[in-house]
Design a protein around this motif. Sequence first.
Motif, PDB file in Angstrom:
ATOM      1  N   THR A   1      28.598 -35.826 -19.329  1.00 42.21           N
ATOM      2  CA  THR A   1      29.904 -36.312 -18.853  1.00 42.21           C
ATOM      3  C   THR A   1      29.748 -37.134 -17.585  1.00 42.21           C
ATOM      4  O   THR A   1      30.328 -38.226 -17.456  1.00 42.21           O
ATOM      5  N   VAL A   2      28.956 -36.624 -16.639  1.00 40.88           N
ATOM      6  CA  VAL A   2      28.731 -37.335 -15.374  1.00 40.88           C
ATOM      7  C   VAL A   2      28.090 -38.694 -15.633  1.00 40.88           C
ATOM      8  O   VAL A   2      28.520 -39.719 -15.103  1.00 40.88           O
ATOM      9  N   LEU A   3      27.052 -38.726 -16.453  1.00 41.25           N
ATOM     10  CA  LEU A   3      26.347 -39.981 -16.725  1.00 41.25           C
ATOM     11  C   LEU A   3      27.236 -40.980 -17.468  1.00 41.25           C
ATOM     12  O   LEU A   3      27.184 -42.182 -17.203  1.00 41.25           O
ATOM     13  N   SER A   4      28.043 -40.484 -18.380  1.00 43.89           N
ATOM     14  CA  SER A   4      28.965 -41.373 -19.096  1.00 43.89           C
ATOM     15  C   SER A   4      29.997 -41.962 -18.150  1.00 43.89           C
ATOM     16  O   SER A   4      30.368 -43.134 -18.261  1.00 43.89           O
ATOM     17  N   GLU A   5      30.466 -41.164 -17.190  1.00 42.03           N
ATOM     18  CA  GLU A   5      31.432 -41.656 -16.212  1.00 42.03           C
ATOM     19  C   GLU A   5      30.812 -42.729 -15.322  1.00 42.03           C
ATOM     20  O   GLU A   5      31.466 -43.714 -14.965  1.00 42.03           O
ATOM     21  N   ILE A   6      29.534 -42.549 -14.956  1.00 40.70           N
ATOM     22  CA  ILE A   6      28.845 -43.556 -14.149  1.00 40.70           C
ATOM     23  C   ILE A   6      28.774 -44.875 -14.914  1.00 40.70           C
ATOM     24  O   ILE A   6      29.048 -45.953 -14.369  1.00 40.70           O
ATOM     25  N   LYS A   7      28.406 -44.795 -16.189  1.00 40.28           N
ATOM     26  CA  LYS A   7      28.300 -46.003 -17.004  1.00 40.28           C
ATOM     27  C   LYS A   7      29.662 -46.672 -17.184  1.00 40.28           C
ATOM     28  O   LYS A   7      29.790 -47.892 -17.074  1.00 40.28           O
ATOM     29  N   ASP A   8      30.686 -45.870 -17.455  1.00 37.44           N
ATOM     30  CA  ASP A   8      32.018 -46.424 -17.703  1.00 37.44           C
ATOM     31  C   ASP A   8      32.609 -47.072 -16.445  1.00 37.44           C
ATOM     32  O   ASP A   8      33.405 -48.016 -16.540  1.00 37.44           O
TER      33      ASP A   8
ATOM     34  N   VAL B   1      17.439 -39.839 -14.054  1.00 40.51           N
ATOM     35  CA  VAL B   1      17.766 -38.409 -14.138  1.00 40.51           C
ATOM     36  C   VAL B   1      16.486 -37.611 -13.945  1.00 40.51           C
ATOM     37  O   VAL B   1      15.436 -37.963 -14.498  1.00 40.51           O
ATOM     38  N   ALA B   2      16.558 -36.547 -13.174  1.00 36.69           N
ATOM     39  CA  ALA B   2      15.394 -35.683 -12.962  1.00 36.69           C
ATOM     40  C   ALA B   2      15.758 -34.243 -13.297  1.00 36.69           C
ATOM     41  O   ALA B   2      16.784 -33.731 -12.841  1.00 36.69           O
ATOM     42  N   ASP B   3      14.920 -33.619 -14.107  1.00 36.35           N
ATOM     43  CA  ASP B   3      15.096 -32.214 -14.495  1.00 36.35           C
ATOM     44  C   ASP B   3      13.958 -31.420 -13.860  1.00 36.35           C
ATOM     45  O   ASP B   3      12.785 -31.657 -14.140  1.00 36.35           O
ATOM     46  N   ILE B   4      14.306 -30.456 -13.018  1.00 37.33           N
ATOM     47  CA  ILE B   4      13.316 -29.716 -12.248  1.00 37.33           C
ATOM     48  C   ILE B   4      13.094 -28.334 -12.852  1.00 37.33           C
ATOM     49  O   ILE B   4      14.031 -27.574 -13.061  1.00 37.33           O
ATOM     50  N   GLY B   5      11.810 -28.001 -13.112  1.00 35.96           N
ATOM     51  CA  GLY B   5      11.482 -26.732 -13.765  1.00 35.96           C
ATOM     52  C   GLY B   5      11.837 -26.800 -15.233  1.00 35.96           C
ATOM     53  O   GLY B   5      12.556 -25.953 -15.759  1.00 35.96           O
ATOM     54  N   THR B   6      11.305 -27.795 -15.916  1.00 35.41           N
ATOM     55  CA  THR B   6      11.797 -28.165 -17.250  1.00 35.41           C
ATOM     56  C   THR B   6      11.489 -27.165 -18.348  1.00 35.41           C
ATOM     57  O   THR B   6      12.189 -27.099 -19.350  1.00 35.41           O
ATOM     58  N   GLY B   7      10.414 -26.372 -18.215  1.00 35.48           N
ATOM     59  CA  GLY B   7      10.092 -25.393 -19.262  1.00 35.48           C
ATOM     60  C   GLY B   7       9.811 -26.058 -20.595  1.00 35.48           C
ATOM     61  O   GLY B   7       8.887 -26.855 -20.727  1.00 35.48           O
TER      62      GLY B   7
ATOM     63  N   GLU C   1      25.748 -25.811 -21.597  1.00 36.54           N
ATOM     64  CA  GLU C   1      26.916 -26.248 -20.831  1.00 36.54           C
ATOM     65  C   GLU C   1      26.497 -27.154 -19.675  1.00 36.54           C
ATOM     66  O   GLU C   1      27.200 -28.115 -19.330  1.00 36.54           O
ATOM     67  N   LEU C   2      25.343 -26.866 -19.067  1.00 38.84           N
ATOM     68  CA  LEU C   2      24.819 -27.736 -18.017  1.00 38.84           C
ATOM     69  C   LEU C   2      24.559 -29.137 -18.566  1.00 38.84           C
ATOM     70  O   LEU C   2      24.898 -30.143 -17.938  1.00 38.84           O
ATOM     71  N   VAL C   3      23.962 -29.204 -19.758  1.00 43.89           N
ATOM     72  CA  VAL C   3      23.695 -30.497 -20.386  1.00 43.89           C
ATOM     73  C   VAL C   3      25.000 -31.233 -20.680  1.00 43.89           C
ATOM     74  O   VAL C   3      25.106 -32.435 -20.445  1.00 43.89           O
ATOM     75  N   MET C   4      26.001 -30.538 -21.174  1.00 44.20           N
ATOM     76  CA  MET C   4      27.280 -31.185 -21.485  1.00 44.20           C
ATOM     77  C   MET C   4      27.917 -31.780 -20.227  1.00 44.20           C
ATOM     78  O   MET C   4      28.449 -32.897 -20.256  1.00 44.20           O
ATOM     79  N   HIS C   5      27.853 -31.050 -19.116  1.00 43.33           N
ATOM     80  CA  HIS C   5      28.391 -31.593 -17.861  1.00 43.33           C
ATOM     81  C   HIS C   5      27.577 -32.795 -17.400  1.00 43.33           C
ATOM     82  O   HIS C   5      28.140 -33.776 -16.889  1.00 43.33           O
TER      83      HIS C   5
ATOM     84  N   ARG D   1      19.639 -40.527  -9.562  1.00 41.83           N
ATOM     85  CA  ARG D   1      21.099 -40.630  -9.679  1.00 41.83           C
ATOM     86  C   ARG D   1      21.714 -39.276 -10.042  1.00 41.83           C
ATOM     87  O   ARG D   1      22.824 -38.954  -9.638  1.00 41.83           O
ATOM     88  N   LEU D   2      20.993 -38.500 -10.848  1.00 37.73           N
ATOM     89  CA  LEU D   2      21.482 -37.175 -11.228  1.00 37.73           C
ATOM     90  C   LEU D   2      20.318 -36.198 -11.251  1.00 37.73           C
ATOM     91  O   LEU D   2      19.349 -36.387 -11.984  1.00 37.73           O
TER      92      LEU D   2
END
Length: 294
Positions: free
Chosen positions: A108-115, A128-134, A101-105, A196-197
């Motif tokens: 959505t945010v990134l698509s809105e930025i592009k649009d 985009v930065a993912d912290i504690g990526t595992g 669900e985090l990925v889906m949100h 940016r995200l």
Amino acid sequence: MATRPTLREVLDRASSFLESVDVEGYSALYVFLGRKNWTKTDWLLQMGREATADETAQIAEDVRRLAEHVPAQYLLGWEEFCGHRFKVTKDTLIPRPETEELVMHALTVLSEIKDASPTPVDEQLLRVADIGTGTGAIAISVKLALPDCLVSATDISPAALKVAKENAADLGAAVDFYRGDTLEPFLAEAATKKIRLLLSNPPYISEAEWDLMDESVRTFEPKTALFAENDGLAVYQKLARQAPAVLAPDGQILLEIGFAQGSAVREIFQTAFPDKQVEIIKDLAGQDRIIHVF
């Protein structure tokens, strides 16, 4: 000559045994289907045939390990996430549906930025930065869905980063990986490269919640990926201190949180970003699950 039991009979017995020792009974079938690479349809077509000696022996061994609370995903060595198969090991947290669900949100945010941009957005502006990526599940899933994003990921564990890099290579995702604690790898270049995200599913379980965790999680999954000090808030507090230096002026943050942490984490980030909005997003089960700073 006596006939062998059917696959369904063998798996039913395995499930009943696991339930008797307080382990999810379905996990026996889950591992069996995973080893066979079968769909549910395959199972319906095959479950009535006799189980072979090799199949019976493998099921027995898997049930023995499951009864010891070894997670099914560690037995298989992988887990499905956002439609992709990710390698998992004892050095990585097992990706979970709520993190999808985090990925889906994020998408959505990134698509809105592009649009919202009147001209094509340069990938540097979609950093985009993912912290504690595992396993790399979040970062890789974002990159595969939106290839024009510049995706970076960090982890403090060299072993976890090794797995994440393998997953990225296997899935063909061009993600940049850095070893470091939280946002530290980005601070040196913060003056010229902004995020940016910012995404993270950080450790957020408090030591007081230890007894509430499933035994398989407590025993086998990496504790550094699960537990945090200050009632589970330590990593959020550190991210909130670091983020203003690396986030773009109009940058956004999406963080997974524990179901009882919404108010506390919202206050942490509202203090760090007094000019931004901070909202709590509930998951599909109706629980507080994501903090959105925007």
